[in-house]
Scaffold this active site. Structure first.
Site, PDB file in Angstrom:
ATOM      1  N   SER A   1       7.104   2.054   1.784  1.00 23.09           N
ATOM      2  CA  SER A   1       5.946   2.295   0.924  1.00 23.09           C
ATOM      3  C   SER A   1       6.330   2.857  -0.436  1.00 23.09           C
ATOM      4  O   SER A   1       5.670   2.572  -1.440  1.00 23.09           O
ATOM      5  CB  SER A   1       4.973   3.248   1.626  1.00 23.09           C
ATOM      6  OG  SER A   1       4.465   2.635   2.787  1.00 23.09           O
TER       7      SER A   1
ATOM      8  N   ASP B   1       2.448  -3.702   0.750  1.00 17.08           N
ATOM      9  CA  ASP B   1       3.685  -3.099   0.239  1.00 17.08           C
ATOM     10  C   ASP B   1       4.904  -3.453   1.086  1.00 17.08           C
ATOM     11  O   ASP B   1       6.035  -3.374   0.617  1.00 17.08           O
ATOM     12  CB  ASP B   1       3.541  -1.578   0.130  1.00 17.08           C
ATOM     13  CG  ASP B   1       3.110  -0.920   1.438  1.00 17.08           C
ATOM     14  OD1 ASP B   1       2.727  -1.634   2.393  1.00 17.08           O
ATOM     15  OD2 ASP B   1       3.137   0.325   1.503  1.00 17.08           O
TER      16      ASP B   1
END
EC number: 5.4.2.12
Length: 557
Positions: free
Chosen positions: A80, A470
Protein backbone atom coordinates in the site's frame (compact mmCIF):
# COMPACT_ATOMS: atom_id res chain seq x y z
CA UNK A 1 -4.64 30.96 -5.31
CA UNK A 2 -1.65 32.50 -7.05
CA UNK A 3 0.18 30.00 -9.22
CA UNK A 4 3.87 30.39 -9.94
CA UNK A 5 4.86 29.51 -13.49
CA UNK A 6 6.76 26.47 -12.18
CA UNK A 7 3.50 24.93 -10.98
CA UNK A 8 1.20 26.02 -13.80
CA UNK A 9 -0.19 23.13 -15.81
CA UNK A 10 -1.06 23.54 -19.48
CA UNK A 11 -4.69 23.16 -20.47
CA UNK A 12 -5.55 19.88 -22.13
CA UNK A 13 -6.28 20.53 -25.82
CA UNK A 14 -9.33 18.26 -25.89
CA UNK A 15 -10.59 17.68 -22.35
CA UNK A 16 -12.56 20.30 -20.41
CA UNK A 17 -12.04 21.52 -16.86
CA UNK A 18 -14.70 21.67 -14.19
CA UNK A 19 -15.83 18.05 -13.91
CA UNK A 20 -16.12 16.48 -10.46
CA UNK A 21 -13.83 13.45 -10.41
CA UNK A 22 -14.04 10.55 -7.97
CA UNK A 23 -10.78 8.64 -7.55
CA UNK A 24 -11.46 5.29 -5.86
CA UNK A 25 -8.66 3.00 -4.67
CA UNK A 26 -9.82 -0.50 -3.79
CA UNK A 27 -7.14 -1.83 -1.48
CA UNK A 28 -5.97 -5.39 -2.18
CA UNK A 29 -8.13 -5.82 -5.31
CA UNK A 30 -6.21 -7.65 -8.04
CA UNK A 31 -7.24 -9.52 -11.16
CA UNK A 32 -6.90 -13.30 -11.22
CA UNK A 33 -8.49 -16.39 -12.74
CA UNK A 34 -11.96 -17.11 -11.36
CA UNK A 35 -11.99 -20.01 -8.92
CA UNK A 36 -13.19 -20.79 -5.40
CA UNK A 37 -10.23 -18.94 -3.86
CA UNK A 38 -10.87 -15.70 -5.77
CA UNK A 39 -12.97 -13.79 -3.25
CA UNK A 40 -13.60 -10.91 -5.65
CA UNK A 41 -15.00 -13.30 -8.25
CA UNK A 42 -17.11 -15.11 -5.65
CA UNK A 43 -18.56 -11.95 -4.11
CA UNK A 44 -21.58 -10.19 -5.59
CA UNK A 45 -19.84 -7.12 -7.07
CA UNK A 46 -22.25 -5.73 -9.69
CA UNK A 47 -20.70 -2.25 -9.75
CA UNK A 48 -17.19 -3.48 -10.52
CA UNK A 49 -18.50 -6.22 -12.83
CA UNK A 50 -20.34 -3.65 -14.92
CA UNK A 51 -17.07 -1.83 -15.59
CA UNK A 52 -15.19 -4.93 -16.67
CA UNK A 53 -17.91 -6.26 -18.94
CA UNK A 54 -19.50 -3.01 -20.05
CA UNK A 55 -16.90 -1.00 -21.90
CA UNK A 56 -13.64 -2.61 -23.07
CA UNK A 57 -12.14 0.75 -24.05
CA UNK A 58 -12.47 2.10 -20.51
CA UNK A 59 -11.36 -0.92 -18.42
CA UNK A 60 -7.85 -2.36 -18.44
CA UNK A 61 -5.17 -3.87 -16.22
CA UNK A 62 -2.04 -2.17 -14.90
CA UNK A 63 0.98 -3.37 -12.92
CA UNK A 64 1.16 -2.79 -9.19
CA UNK A 65 4.30 -4.70 -8.21
CA UNK A 66 8.01 -4.92 -8.93
CA UNK A 67 9.72 -2.29 -11.04
CA UNK A 68 6.39 -0.60 -11.82
CA UNK A 69 6.35 0.72 -8.25
CA UNK A 70 10.12 1.18 -7.80
CA UNK A 71 10.90 -2.22 -6.29
CA UNK A 72 13.98 -4.10 -7.52
CA UNK A 73 12.50 -7.17 -9.19
CA UNK A 74 9.33 -8.67 -10.60
CA UNK A 75 9.30 -11.06 -7.62
CA UNK A 76 8.59 -8.14 -5.28
CA UNK A 77 4.94 -7.82 -4.32
CA UNK A 78 3.52 -4.34 -4.23
CA UNK A 79 2.23 -2.87 -1.02
CA UNK A 80 0.00 0.00 0.00
CA UNK A 81 2.83 2.41 0.72
CA UNK A 82 4.72 2.12 -2.58
CA UNK A 83 1.40 1.78 -4.41
CA UNK A 84 0.03 5.07 -3.14
CA UNK A 85 3.42 6.74 -3.65
CA UNK A 86 3.24 5.76 -7.33
CA UNK A 87 -0.44 6.68 -7.70
CA UNK A 88 0.08 10.16 -6.31
CA UNK A 89 3.56 10.98 -7.61
CA UNK A 90 3.10 10.08 -11.26
CA UNK A 91 6.67 8.86 -11.43
CA UNK A 92 8.51 5.77 -10.24
CA UNK A 93 10.78 6.40 -7.28
CA UNK A 94 13.39 3.96 -6.05
CA UNK A 95 12.14 1.80 -3.21
CA UNK A 96 13.72 -1.16 -1.43
CA UNK A 97 17.22 -2.19 -2.58
CA UNK A 98 17.73 0.81 -4.86
CA UNK A 99 17.03 3.16 -1.99
CA UNK A 100 19.52 1.32 0.24
CA UNK A 101 22.19 1.44 -2.47
CA UNK A 102 21.76 5.20 -2.80
CA UNK A 103 21.84 5.75 0.98
CA UNK A 104 24.99 3.65 1.38
CA UNK A 105 26.77 5.20 -1.62
CA UNK A 106 26.10 8.74 -0.42
CA UNK A 107 26.74 7.96 3.25
CA UNK A 108 23.30 9.35 4.13
CA UNK A 109 22.44 6.08 5.86
CA UNK A 110 24.98 6.93 8.58
CA UNK A 111 23.56 10.43 9.09
CA UNK A 112 19.95 9.36 9.64
CA UNK A 113 18.03 9.08 12.89
CA UNK A 114 17.95 5.27 12.71
CA UNK A 115 21.71 4.84 12.59
CA UNK A 116 22.24 7.51 15.25
CA UNK A 117 19.85 5.59 17.48
CA UNK A 118 21.65 2.23 17.19
CA UNK A 119 25.09 3.89 17.37
CA UNK A 120 24.37 4.96 20.95
CA UNK A 121 25.17 1.35 21.90
CA UNK A 122 28.57 1.31 20.16
CA UNK A 123 30.69 2.60 23.02
CA UNK A 124 29.84 -0.03 25.62
CA UNK A 125 27.79 -2.70 23.86
CA UNK A 126 27.57 -4.88 20.75
CA UNK A 127 26.17 -4.18 17.29
CA UNK A 128 24.37 -7.26 15.92
CA UNK A 129 23.59 -7.57 12.21
CA UNK A 130 20.98 -10.17 11.25
CA UNK A 131 19.99 -11.17 7.72
CA UNK A 132 20.39 -13.25 4.59
CA UNK A 133 24.04 -13.70 3.56
CA UNK A 134 23.80 -13.67 -0.23
CA UNK A 135 24.39 -11.61 -3.33
CA UNK A 136 21.07 -12.77 -4.80
CA UNK A 137 19.67 -9.25 -4.58
CA UNK A 138 16.14 -10.42 -3.79
CA UNK A 139 16.12 -10.01 0.00
CA UNK A 140 19.60 -8.65 0.72
CA UNK A 141 23.04 -8.19 -0.76
CA UNK A 142 26.44 -9.04 0.66
CA UNK A 143 27.98 -5.79 -0.58
CA UNK A 144 25.41 -3.77 1.37
CA UNK A 145 26.23 -5.72 4.53
CA UNK A 146 29.94 -5.12 3.94
CA UNK A 147 29.39 -1.36 3.62
CA UNK A 148 27.21 -1.36 6.73
CA UNK A 149 29.87 -3.18 8.77
CA UNK A 150 32.66 -0.93 7.46
CA UNK A 151 30.69 2.25 8.09
CA UNK A 152 29.71 1.14 11.58
CA UNK A 153 33.30 0.30 12.51
CA UNK A 154 34.47 3.67 11.19
CA UNK A 155 31.83 5.34 13.34
CA UNK A 156 32.74 3.73 16.63
CA UNK A 157 31.36 0.19 16.69
CA UNK A 158 33.90 -1.71 18.80
CA UNK A 159 32.14 -5.07 19.00
CA UNK A 160 30.23 -6.46 16.01
CA UNK A 161 28.40 -9.78 15.73
CA UNK A 162 26.85 -11.05 12.50
CA UNK A 163 24.04 -13.60 12.57
CA UNK A 164 23.98 -15.14 9.12
CA UNK A 165 21.21 -16.96 7.25
CA UNK A 166 22.37 -18.98 4.27
CA UNK A 167 20.54 -18.71 0.95
CA UNK A 168 20.59 -21.41 -1.75
CA UNK A 169 17.25 -20.20 -3.11
CA UNK A 170 18.04 -16.95 -4.92
CA UNK A 171 21.60 -18.17 -5.58
CA UNK A 172 23.11 -21.59 -6.22
CA UNK A 173 23.00 -24.15 -3.45
CA UNK A 174 26.50 -24.49 -1.99
CA UNK A 175 27.41 -20.85 -2.60
CA UNK A 176 27.02 -20.17 1.13
CA UNK A 177 30.57 -21.34 1.84
CA UNK A 178 32.03 -18.67 -0.44
CA UNK A 179 29.86 -15.93 1.07
CA UNK A 180 30.89 -16.94 4.60
CA UNK A 181 34.56 -16.97 3.59
CA UNK A 182 34.23 -13.48 2.07
CA UNK A 183 32.53 -12.11 5.19
CA UNK A 184 35.02 -13.85 7.47
CA UNK A 185 37.93 -12.23 5.61
CA UNK A 186 36.37 -8.79 6.20
CA UNK A 187 35.91 -9.53 9.90
CA UNK A 188 39.51 -10.76 10.23
CA UNK A 189 40.69 -7.43 8.78
CA UNK A 190 38.56 -5.57 11.32
CA UNK A 191 39.95 -7.65 14.18
CA UNK A 192 43.47 -6.77 13.04
CA UNK A 193 42.42 -3.13 13.41
CA UNK A 194 41.13 -3.52 16.94
CA UNK A 195 37.43 -4.17 16.27
CA UNK A 196 36.07 -7.33 17.91
CA UNK A 197 34.09 -8.60 14.92
CA UNK A 198 32.82 -12.17 14.50
CA UNK A 199 30.06 -14.30 13.04
CA UNK A 200 27.96 -15.38 16.03
CA UNK A 201 25.28 -17.71 14.70
CA UNK A 202 23.66 -19.04 11.56
CA UNK A 203 21.23 -21.34 9.84
CA UNK A 204 19.39 -21.88 6.56
CA UNK A 205 16.86 -19.30 5.43
CA UNK A 206 13.91 -21.72 5.18
CA UNK A 207 14.58 -23.28 8.58
CA UNK A 208 15.86 -20.42 10.71
CA UNK A 209 14.40 -16.90 11.27
CA UNK A 210 13.11 -16.03 7.81
CA UNK A 211 9.56 -17.35 7.81
CA UNK A 212 6.81 -15.20 6.35
CA UNK A 213 3.05 -14.64 6.56
CA UNK A 214 2.97 -16.32 10.00
CA UNK A 215 3.34 -19.70 8.35
CA UNK A 216 5.57 -21.32 11.01
CA UNK A 217 6.71 -19.44 14.11
CA UNK A 218 9.06 -22.32 14.97
CA UNK A 219 11.34 -21.04 12.18
CA UNK A 220 11.58 -17.66 13.92
CA UNK A 221 12.05 -19.32 17.31
CA UNK A 222 15.06 -21.31 16.07
CA UNK A 223 16.67 -18.03 15.07
CA UNK A 224 15.73 -16.36 18.35
CA UNK A 225 17.24 -19.20 20.36
CA UNK A 226 20.55 -18.97 18.47
CA UNK A 227 20.78 -15.19 18.18
CA UNK A 228 19.36 -14.06 21.53
CA UNK A 229 19.81 -17.04 23.85
CA UNK A 230 23.03 -18.32 22.27
CA UNK A 231 21.51 -21.80 22.11
CA UNK A 232 21.47 -24.19 19.15
CA UNK A 233 21.88 -27.93 18.61
CA UNK A 234 25.18 -27.37 16.79
CA UNK A 235 28.21 -25.48 18.14
CA UNK A 236 31.36 -24.59 16.20
CA UNK A 237 34.51 -22.53 16.64
CA UNK A 238 34.06 -20.79 13.27
CA UNK A 239 31.33 -20.29 10.70
CA UNK A 240 33.14 -21.68 7.65
CA UNK A 241 33.60 -24.98 9.47
CA UNK A 242 29.96 -24.83 10.59
CA UNK A 243 28.53 -24.41 7.11
CA UNK A 244 30.82 -26.98 5.50
CA UNK A 245 30.06 -29.56 8.21
CA UNK A 246 26.31 -29.01 8.42
CA UNK A 247 25.88 -29.20 4.66
CA UNK A 248 26.92 -32.86 4.97
CA UNK A 249 23.98 -33.63 7.28
CA UNK A 250 21.22 -35.80 5.71
CA UNK A 251 18.72 -33.57 3.87
CA UNK A 252 20.69 -30.41 4.60
CA UNK A 253 21.41 -27.74 2.02
CA UNK A 254 21.92 -23.99 2.15
CA UNK A 255 18.18 -23.31 2.49
CA UNK A 256 17.64 -25.86 5.24
CA UNK A 257 20.87 -25.64 7.22
CA UNK A 258 20.17 -26.40 10.90
CA UNK A 259 20.83 -23.59 13.39
CA UNK A 260 24.28 -23.21 14.89
CA UNK A 261 26.14 -20.92 17.26
CA UNK A 262 29.80 -20.01 17.33
CA UNK A 263 31.47 -20.66 20.69
CA UNK A 264 34.77 -19.67 22.28
CA UNK A 265 37.41 -21.99 23.72
CA UNK A 266 35.34 -22.54 26.86
CA UNK A 267 32.26 -23.51 24.84
CA UNK A 268 30.43 -20.24 25.53
CA UNK A 269 28.45 -18.57 22.72
CA UNK A 270 30.41 -15.58 21.39
CA UNK A 271 27.49 -13.32 20.58
CA UNK A 272 24.06 -13.63 22.19
CA UNK A 273 21.98 -10.43 22.06
CA UNK A 274 21.75 -8.89 25.54
CA UNK A 275 20.42 -5.77 27.25
CA UNK A 276 21.92 -2.59 25.86
CA UNK A 277 22.96 -4.07 22.50
CA UNK A 278 22.01 -2.69 19.09
CA UNK A 279 20.39 -4.89 16.44
CA UNK A 280 20.06 -4.14 12.73
CA UNK A 281 18.19 -6.50 10.41
CA UNK A 282 19.86 -5.85 7.06
CA UNK A 283 17.39 -7.43 4.62
CA UNK A 284 15.78 -4.76 2.45
CA UNK A 285 12.86 -6.92 1.34
CA UNK A 286 10.12 -6.95 3.92
CA UNK A 287 8.20 -10.19 3.75
CA UNK A 288 10.69 -12.46 5.52
CA UNK A 289 11.63 -9.88 8.15
CA UNK A 290 8.24 -8.92 9.58
CA UNK A 291 7.84 -11.89 11.94
CA UNK A 292 11.38 -11.54 13.31
CA UNK A 293 10.83 -7.79 13.70
CA UNK A 294 7.73 -8.47 15.79
CA UNK A 295 9.74 -10.77 18.08
CA UNK A 296 12.46 -8.13 18.46
CA UNK A 297 10.17 -5.13 18.95
CA UNK A 298 6.90 -6.19 20.57
CA UNK A 299 6.96 -6.29 24.35
CA UNK A 300 3.55 -7.98 24.29
CA UNK A 301 4.29 -11.12 22.26
CA UNK A 302 2.75 -14.60 22.46
CA UNK A 303 3.89 -16.50 19.36
CA UNK A 304 6.54 -18.46 21.26
CA UNK A 305 8.34 -18.31 24.58
CA UNK A 306 11.24 -15.90 24.10
CA UNK A 307 12.62 -16.92 27.54
CA UNK A 308 14.05 -13.43 27.87
CA UNK A 309 13.34 -10.18 26.05
CA UNK A 310 16.47 -8.02 26.00
CA UNK A 311 16.17 -4.23 26.03
CA UNK A 312 17.87 -3.40 22.76
CA UNK A 313 18.16 -0.59 20.24
CA UNK A 314 16.60 -2.15 17.15
CA UNK A 315 16.35 -0.77 13.61
CA UNK A 316 15.52 -2.38 10.30
CA UNK A 317 17.34 -1.56 7.09
CA UNK A 318 13.92 -0.19 6.05
CA UNK A 319 10.51 -0.09 7.66
CA UNK A 320 9.10 -3.48 6.74
CA UNK A 321 5.40 -2.82 7.34
CA UNK A 322 3.98 0.66 6.91
CA UNK A 323 0.60 -0.30 8.33
CA UNK A 324 2.09 -1.73 11.53
CA UNK A 325 4.88 0.88 11.49
CA UNK A 326 7.29 -2.00 12.04
CA UNK A 327 10.03 -1.62 12.94
CA UNK A 328 9.49 1.79 14.45
CA UNK A 329 13.10 2.73 13.64
CA UNK A 330 14.93 2.12 10.37
CA UNK A 331 18.18 3.12 8.68
CA UNK A 332 16.86 4.13 5.26
CA UNK A 333 13.93 6.51 5.03
CA UNK A 334 11.26 6.29 2.34
CA UNK A 335 12.08 8.07 -0.93
CA UNK A 336 12.08 11.86 -1.17
CA UNK A 337 9.16 12.48 -3.48
CA UNK A 338 8.54 15.94 -4.86
CA UNK A 339 6.01 17.59 -7.18
CA UNK A 340 3.17 15.17 -6.58
CA UNK A 341 -0.06 15.36 -8.55
CA UNK A 342 -1.89 16.58 -5.45
CA UNK A 343 0.47 19.52 -5.07
CA UNK A 344 0.23 20.42 -8.76
CA UNK A 345 -3.56 20.26 -8.75
CA UNK A 346 -3.89 22.46 -5.66
CA UNK A 347 -1.56 25.03 -7.27
CA UNK A 348 -3.94 25.00 -10.23
CA UNK A 349 -7.04 25.59 -8.13
CA UNK A 350 -8.36 22.02 -7.88
CA UNK A 351 -10.19 21.46 -4.58
CA UNK A 352 -9.82 18.00 -3.05
CA UNK A 353 -11.60 15.82 -0.51
CA UNK A 354 -9.77 12.68 0.68
CA UNK A 355 -11.20 10.03 2.98
CA UNK A 356 -10.64 6.54 4.35
CA UNK A 357 -10.82 4.77 7.66
CA UNK A 358 -7.87 4.78 10.04
CA UNK A 359 -6.01 1.76 8.63
CA UNK A 360 -5.67 3.36 5.17
CA UNK A 361 -6.23 7.05 5.87
CA UNK A 362 -2.47 7.68 5.78
CA UNK A 363 -2.24 6.02 2.40
CA UNK A 364 -4.82 8.20 0.68
CA UNK A 365 -3.23 11.33 2.19
CA UNK A 366 0.37 11.03 3.48
CA UNK A 367 1.64 8.39 1.02
CA UNK A 368 -0.39 9.81 -1.88
CA UNK A 369 1.19 13.18 -1.23
CA UNK A 370 4.76 11.85 -1.38
CA UNK A 371 5.25 10.91 2.30
CA UNK A 372 4.19 14.39 3.33
CA UNK A 373 1.93 15.22 6.26
CA UNK A 374 -0.75 17.88 6.24
CA UNK A 375 -2.40 19.94 3.54
CA UNK A 376 -0.84 21.66 0.55
CA UNK A 377 -3.55 24.32 0.84
CA UNK A 378 -6.05 23.97 3.66
CA UNK A 379 -8.49 26.30 1.88
CA UNK A 380 -8.74 23.86 -1.02
CA UNK A 381 -8.41 20.51 0.78
CA UNK A 382 -10.33 18.51 3.35
CA UNK A 383 -9.18 15.14 4.71
CA UNK A 384 -11.57 12.98 6.75
CA UNK A 385 -10.55 9.95 8.80
CA UNK A 386 -13.22 7.47 9.91
CA UNK A 387 -12.05 5.51 12.98
CA UNK A 388 -11.45 1.83 12.20
CA UNK A 389 -12.81 -0.91 14.44
CA UNK A 390 -10.31 -1.64 17.18
CA UNK A 391 -9.76 -4.62 19.44
CA UNK A 392 -11.08 -7.14 16.90
CA UNK A 393 -9.72 -8.93 13.85
CA UNK A 394 -11.08 -7.47 10.63
CA UNK A 395 -12.73 -10.75 9.61
CA UNK A 396 -15.09 -10.31 12.58
CA UNK A 397 -16.51 -7.14 10.98
CA UNK A 398 -15.55 -7.63 7.32
CA UNK A 399 -17.72 -4.78 6.05
CA UNK A 400 -15.38 -2.50 8.00
CA UNK A 401 -16.23 1.17 7.31
CA UNK A 402 -16.80 0.78 3.57
CA UNK A 403 -20.33 2.17 3.61
CA UNK A 404 -19.34 5.10 5.83
CA UNK A 405 -16.52 5.92 3.40
CA UNK A 406 -19.02 5.69 0.53
CA UNK A 407 -21.41 8.02 2.34
CA UNK A 408 -18.71 10.60 3.08
CA UNK A 409 -17.58 10.50 -0.57
CA UNK A 410 -21.17 10.78 -1.80
CA UNK A 411 -21.86 13.78 0.42
CA UNK A 412 -18.61 15.46 -0.67
CA UNK A 413 -19.49 14.94 -4.35
CA UNK A 414 -23.05 16.22 -3.96
CA UNK A 415 -21.89 19.25 -1.94
CA UNK A 416 -20.39 20.76 -5.09
CA UNK A 417 -17.42 22.00 -3.04
CA UNK A 418 -14.80 19.64 -4.44
CA UNK A 419 -13.29 19.03 -7.87
CA UNK A 420 -11.74 15.74 -6.74
CA UNK A 421 -13.04 13.25 -4.19
CA UNK A 422 -10.45 10.58 -3.39
CA UNK A 423 -11.02 7.50 -1.22
CA UNK A 424 -9.37 4.26 -0.21
CA UNK A 425 -11.71 1.35 0.54
CA UNK A 426 -9.57 -1.06 2.62
CA UNK A 427 -11.73 -4.20 2.88
CA UNK A 428 -10.14 -6.50 0.29
CA UNK A 429 -6.70 -6.03 1.80
CA UNK A 430 -7.35 -5.89 5.52
CA UNK A 431 -9.79 -8.81 5.59
CA UNK A 432 -7.74 -10.69 2.99
CA UNK A 433 -4.77 -10.59 5.36
CA UNK A 434 -6.75 -12.62 7.91
CA UNK A 435 -6.93 -15.59 5.52
CA UNK A 436 -10.67 -15.93 6.17
CA UNK A 437 -12.13 -16.68 2.73
CA UNK A 438 -15.81 -16.33 3.68
CA UNK A 439 -15.19 -13.02 5.44
CA UNK A 440 -13.15 -11.73 2.50
CA UNK A 441 -16.08 -12.43 0.15
CA UNK A 442 -18.28 -10.32 2.45
CA UNK A 443 -15.56 -7.65 2.49
CA UNK A 444 -15.47 -7.45 -1.32
CA UNK A 445 -19.25 -7.18 -1.50
CA UNK A 446 -19.18 -4.28 0.97
CA UNK A 447 -16.46 -2.53 -1.02
CA UNK A 448 -18.56 -2.85 -4.18
CA UNK A 449 -21.58 -1.34 -2.42
CA UNK A 450 -19.44 1.67 -1.48
CA UNK A 451 -18.29 1.98 -5.10
CA UNK A 452 -21.93 1.93 -6.27
CA UNK A 453 -22.79 4.70 -3.81
CA UNK A 454 -20.00 6.87 -5.25
CA UNK A 455 -21.01 6.06 -8.85
CA UNK A 456 -24.58 7.15 -8.12
CA UNK A 457 -23.37 10.50 -6.78
CA UNK A 458 -21.10 11.00 -9.81
CA UNK A 459 -24.12 10.28 -12.04
CA UNK A 460 -26.10 13.03 -10.31
CA UNK A 461 -23.40 15.70 -10.76
CA UNK A 462 -22.49 14.52 -14.27
CA UNK A 463 -18.95 13.80 -13.14
CA UNK A 464 -16.24 11.24 -13.87
CA UNK A 465 -14.96 8.28 -11.89
CA UNK A 466 -11.57 6.56 -11.88
CA UNK A 467 -11.47 3.21 -10.06
CA UNK A 468 -8.26 1.27 -9.47
CA UNK A 469 -6.34 -0.62 -6.76
CA UNK A 470 -2.94 -0.39 -5.08
CA UNK A 471 -2.01 -4.11 -5.22
CA UNK A 472 -3.59 -7.55 -5.20
CA UNK A 473 -4.73 -9.68 -2.27
CA UNK A 474 -8.38 -10.80 -2.17
CA UNK A 475 -8.30 -12.24 -5.71
CA UNK A 476 -6.17 -15.23 -4.65
CA UNK A 477 -6.37 -16.60 -1.13
CA UNK A 478 -4.39 -19.81 -1.52
CA UNK A 479 -0.72 -20.63 -1.96
CA UNK A 480 0.00 -22.36 -5.25
CA UNK A 481 2.54 -24.86 -6.51
CA UNK A 482 4.62 -24.28 -9.65
CA UNK A 483 1.80 -25.58 -11.85
CA UNK A 484 -0.62 -23.06 -10.35
CA UNK A 485 -2.63 -25.61 -8.38
CA UNK A 486 -3.52 -24.95 -4.71
CA UNK A 487 -0.66 -26.05 -2.45
CA UNK A 488 -1.14 -28.44 0.45
CA UNK A 489 0.93 -28.70 3.62
CA UNK A 490 2.50 -31.91 4.98
CA UNK A 491 -0.82 -32.90 6.54
CA UNK A 492 -2.70 -32.42 3.28
CA UNK A 493 -4.37 -29.20 4.40
CA UNK A 494 -4.85 -26.28 2.06
CA UNK A 495 -2.21 -23.56 2.50
CA UNK A 496 -4.07 -20.29 2.83
CA UNK A 497 -2.40 -17.18 1.39
CA UNK A 498 -2.63 -14.08 3.58
CA UNK A 499 -0.19 -11.90 1.67
CA UNK A 500 -0.39 -9.50 -1.22
CA UNK A 501 0.04 -10.96 -4.71
CA UNK A 502 1.94 -10.27 -7.93
CA UNK A 503 -1.27 -9.86 -9.93
CA UNK A 504 -2.13 -6.80 -11.99
CA UNK A 505 -4.94 -4.52 -10.83
CA UNK A 506 -7.89 -3.14 -12.77
CA UNK A 507 -8.43 0.47 -13.68
CA UNK A 508 -11.67 1.82 -15.11
CA UNK A 509 -12.93 5.27 -16.09
CA UNK A 510 -16.46 6.41 -16.78
CA UNK A 511 -19.36 8.58 -15.77
CA UNK A 512 -21.59 11.03 -17.66
CA UNK A 513 -18.87 13.69 -17.57
CA UNK A 514 -16.34 11.60 -19.50
CA UNK A 515 -15.81 13.24 -22.88
CA UNK A 516 -16.74 11.30 -25.99
CA UNK A 517 -13.85 9.45 -27.56
CA UNK A 518 -11.82 8.98 -24.36
CA UNK A 519 -10.38 5.49 -24.19
CA UNK A 520 -7.40 3.64 -22.78
CA UNK A 521 -4.34 3.61 -25.00
CA UNK A 522 -3.07 0.36 -26.43
CA UNK A 523 0.48 1.55 -27.16
CA UNK A 524 1.89 1.53 -23.61
CA UNK A 525 4.03 -1.57 -23.09
CA UNK A 526 3.77 -2.06 -19.34
CA UNK A 527 1.55 0.59 -17.79
CA UNK A 528 1.47 0.70 -14.01
CA UNK A 529 0.19 2.66 -11.05
CA UNK A 530 2.48 5.61 -11.80
CA UNK A 531 0.56 6.24 -15.05
CA UNK A 532 -2.61 7.03 -13.10
CA UNK A 533 -1.59 10.53 -11.97
CA UNK A 534 -1.24 11.91 -15.50
CA UNK A 535 -4.55 10.24 -16.39
CA UNK A 536 -6.37 11.99 -13.54
CA UNK A 537 -4.73 15.32 -14.43
CA UNK A 538 -6.02 14.93 -18.00
CA UNK A 539 -9.54 14.27 -16.74
CA UNK A 540 -9.30 17.49 -14.72
CA UNK A 541 -8.51 19.27 -18.01
CA UNK A 542 -4.73 19.58 -17.65
CA UNK A 543 -1.66 18.19 -19.38
CA UNK A 544 0.62 16.41 -16.91
CA UNK A 545 4.23 17.54 -16.39
CA UNK A 546 6.54 16.22 -19.08
CA UNK A 547 8.53 13.98 -16.72
CA UNK A 548 5.44 12.17 -15.41
CA UNK A 549 4.75 8.64 -16.59
CA UNK A 550 2.51 8.93 -19.66
CA UNK A 551 -1.25 9.11 -19.38
CA UNK A 552 -3.27 5.94 -19.87
CA UNK A 553 -5.89 7.68 -22.01
CA UNK A 554 -6.26 9.15 -25.47
CA UNK A 555 -9.08 11.07 -27.13
CA UNK A 556 -10.24 9.66 -30.44
CA UNK A 557 -12.21 12.03 -32.67
Amino acid sequence: MATSSAWKLDDHPKLPKGKTIAVIVLDGWGESAPDQYNCIHNAPTPAMDSLKHGAPDTWTLIKAHGTAVGLPSEDDMGNSEVGHNALGAGRIFAQGAKLCDQALASGKIFEGEGFKYVSESFETNTLHLVGLLSDGGVHSRLDQLQLLIKGSAERGAKRIRVHILTDGRDVLDGSSVGFVETLEADLVALRENGVDAQIASGGGRMYVTLDRYENDWEVVKRGWDAQVLGEAPHKFKNAVEAVKTLRKEPGANDQYLPPFVIVDESGKAVGPIVDGDAVVTFNFRADRMVMHAKALEYEDFDKFDRVRYPKIRYAGMLQYDGELKLPSRYLVSPPEIDRTSGEYLTHNGVSTFACSETVKFGHVTFFWNGNRSGYFNEKLEEYVEIPSDSGISFNVQPKMKALEIGEKARDAILSGKFDQVRVNIPNGDMVGHTGDIEATVVACEAADLAVKMIFDAIEQVKGIYVVTADHGNAEDMVKRDKSGKPALDKEGKLQILTSHTLKPVPIAIGGPGLAQGVRFRKDLETPGLANVAATVMNLHGFVAPSDYEPTLIEVVE
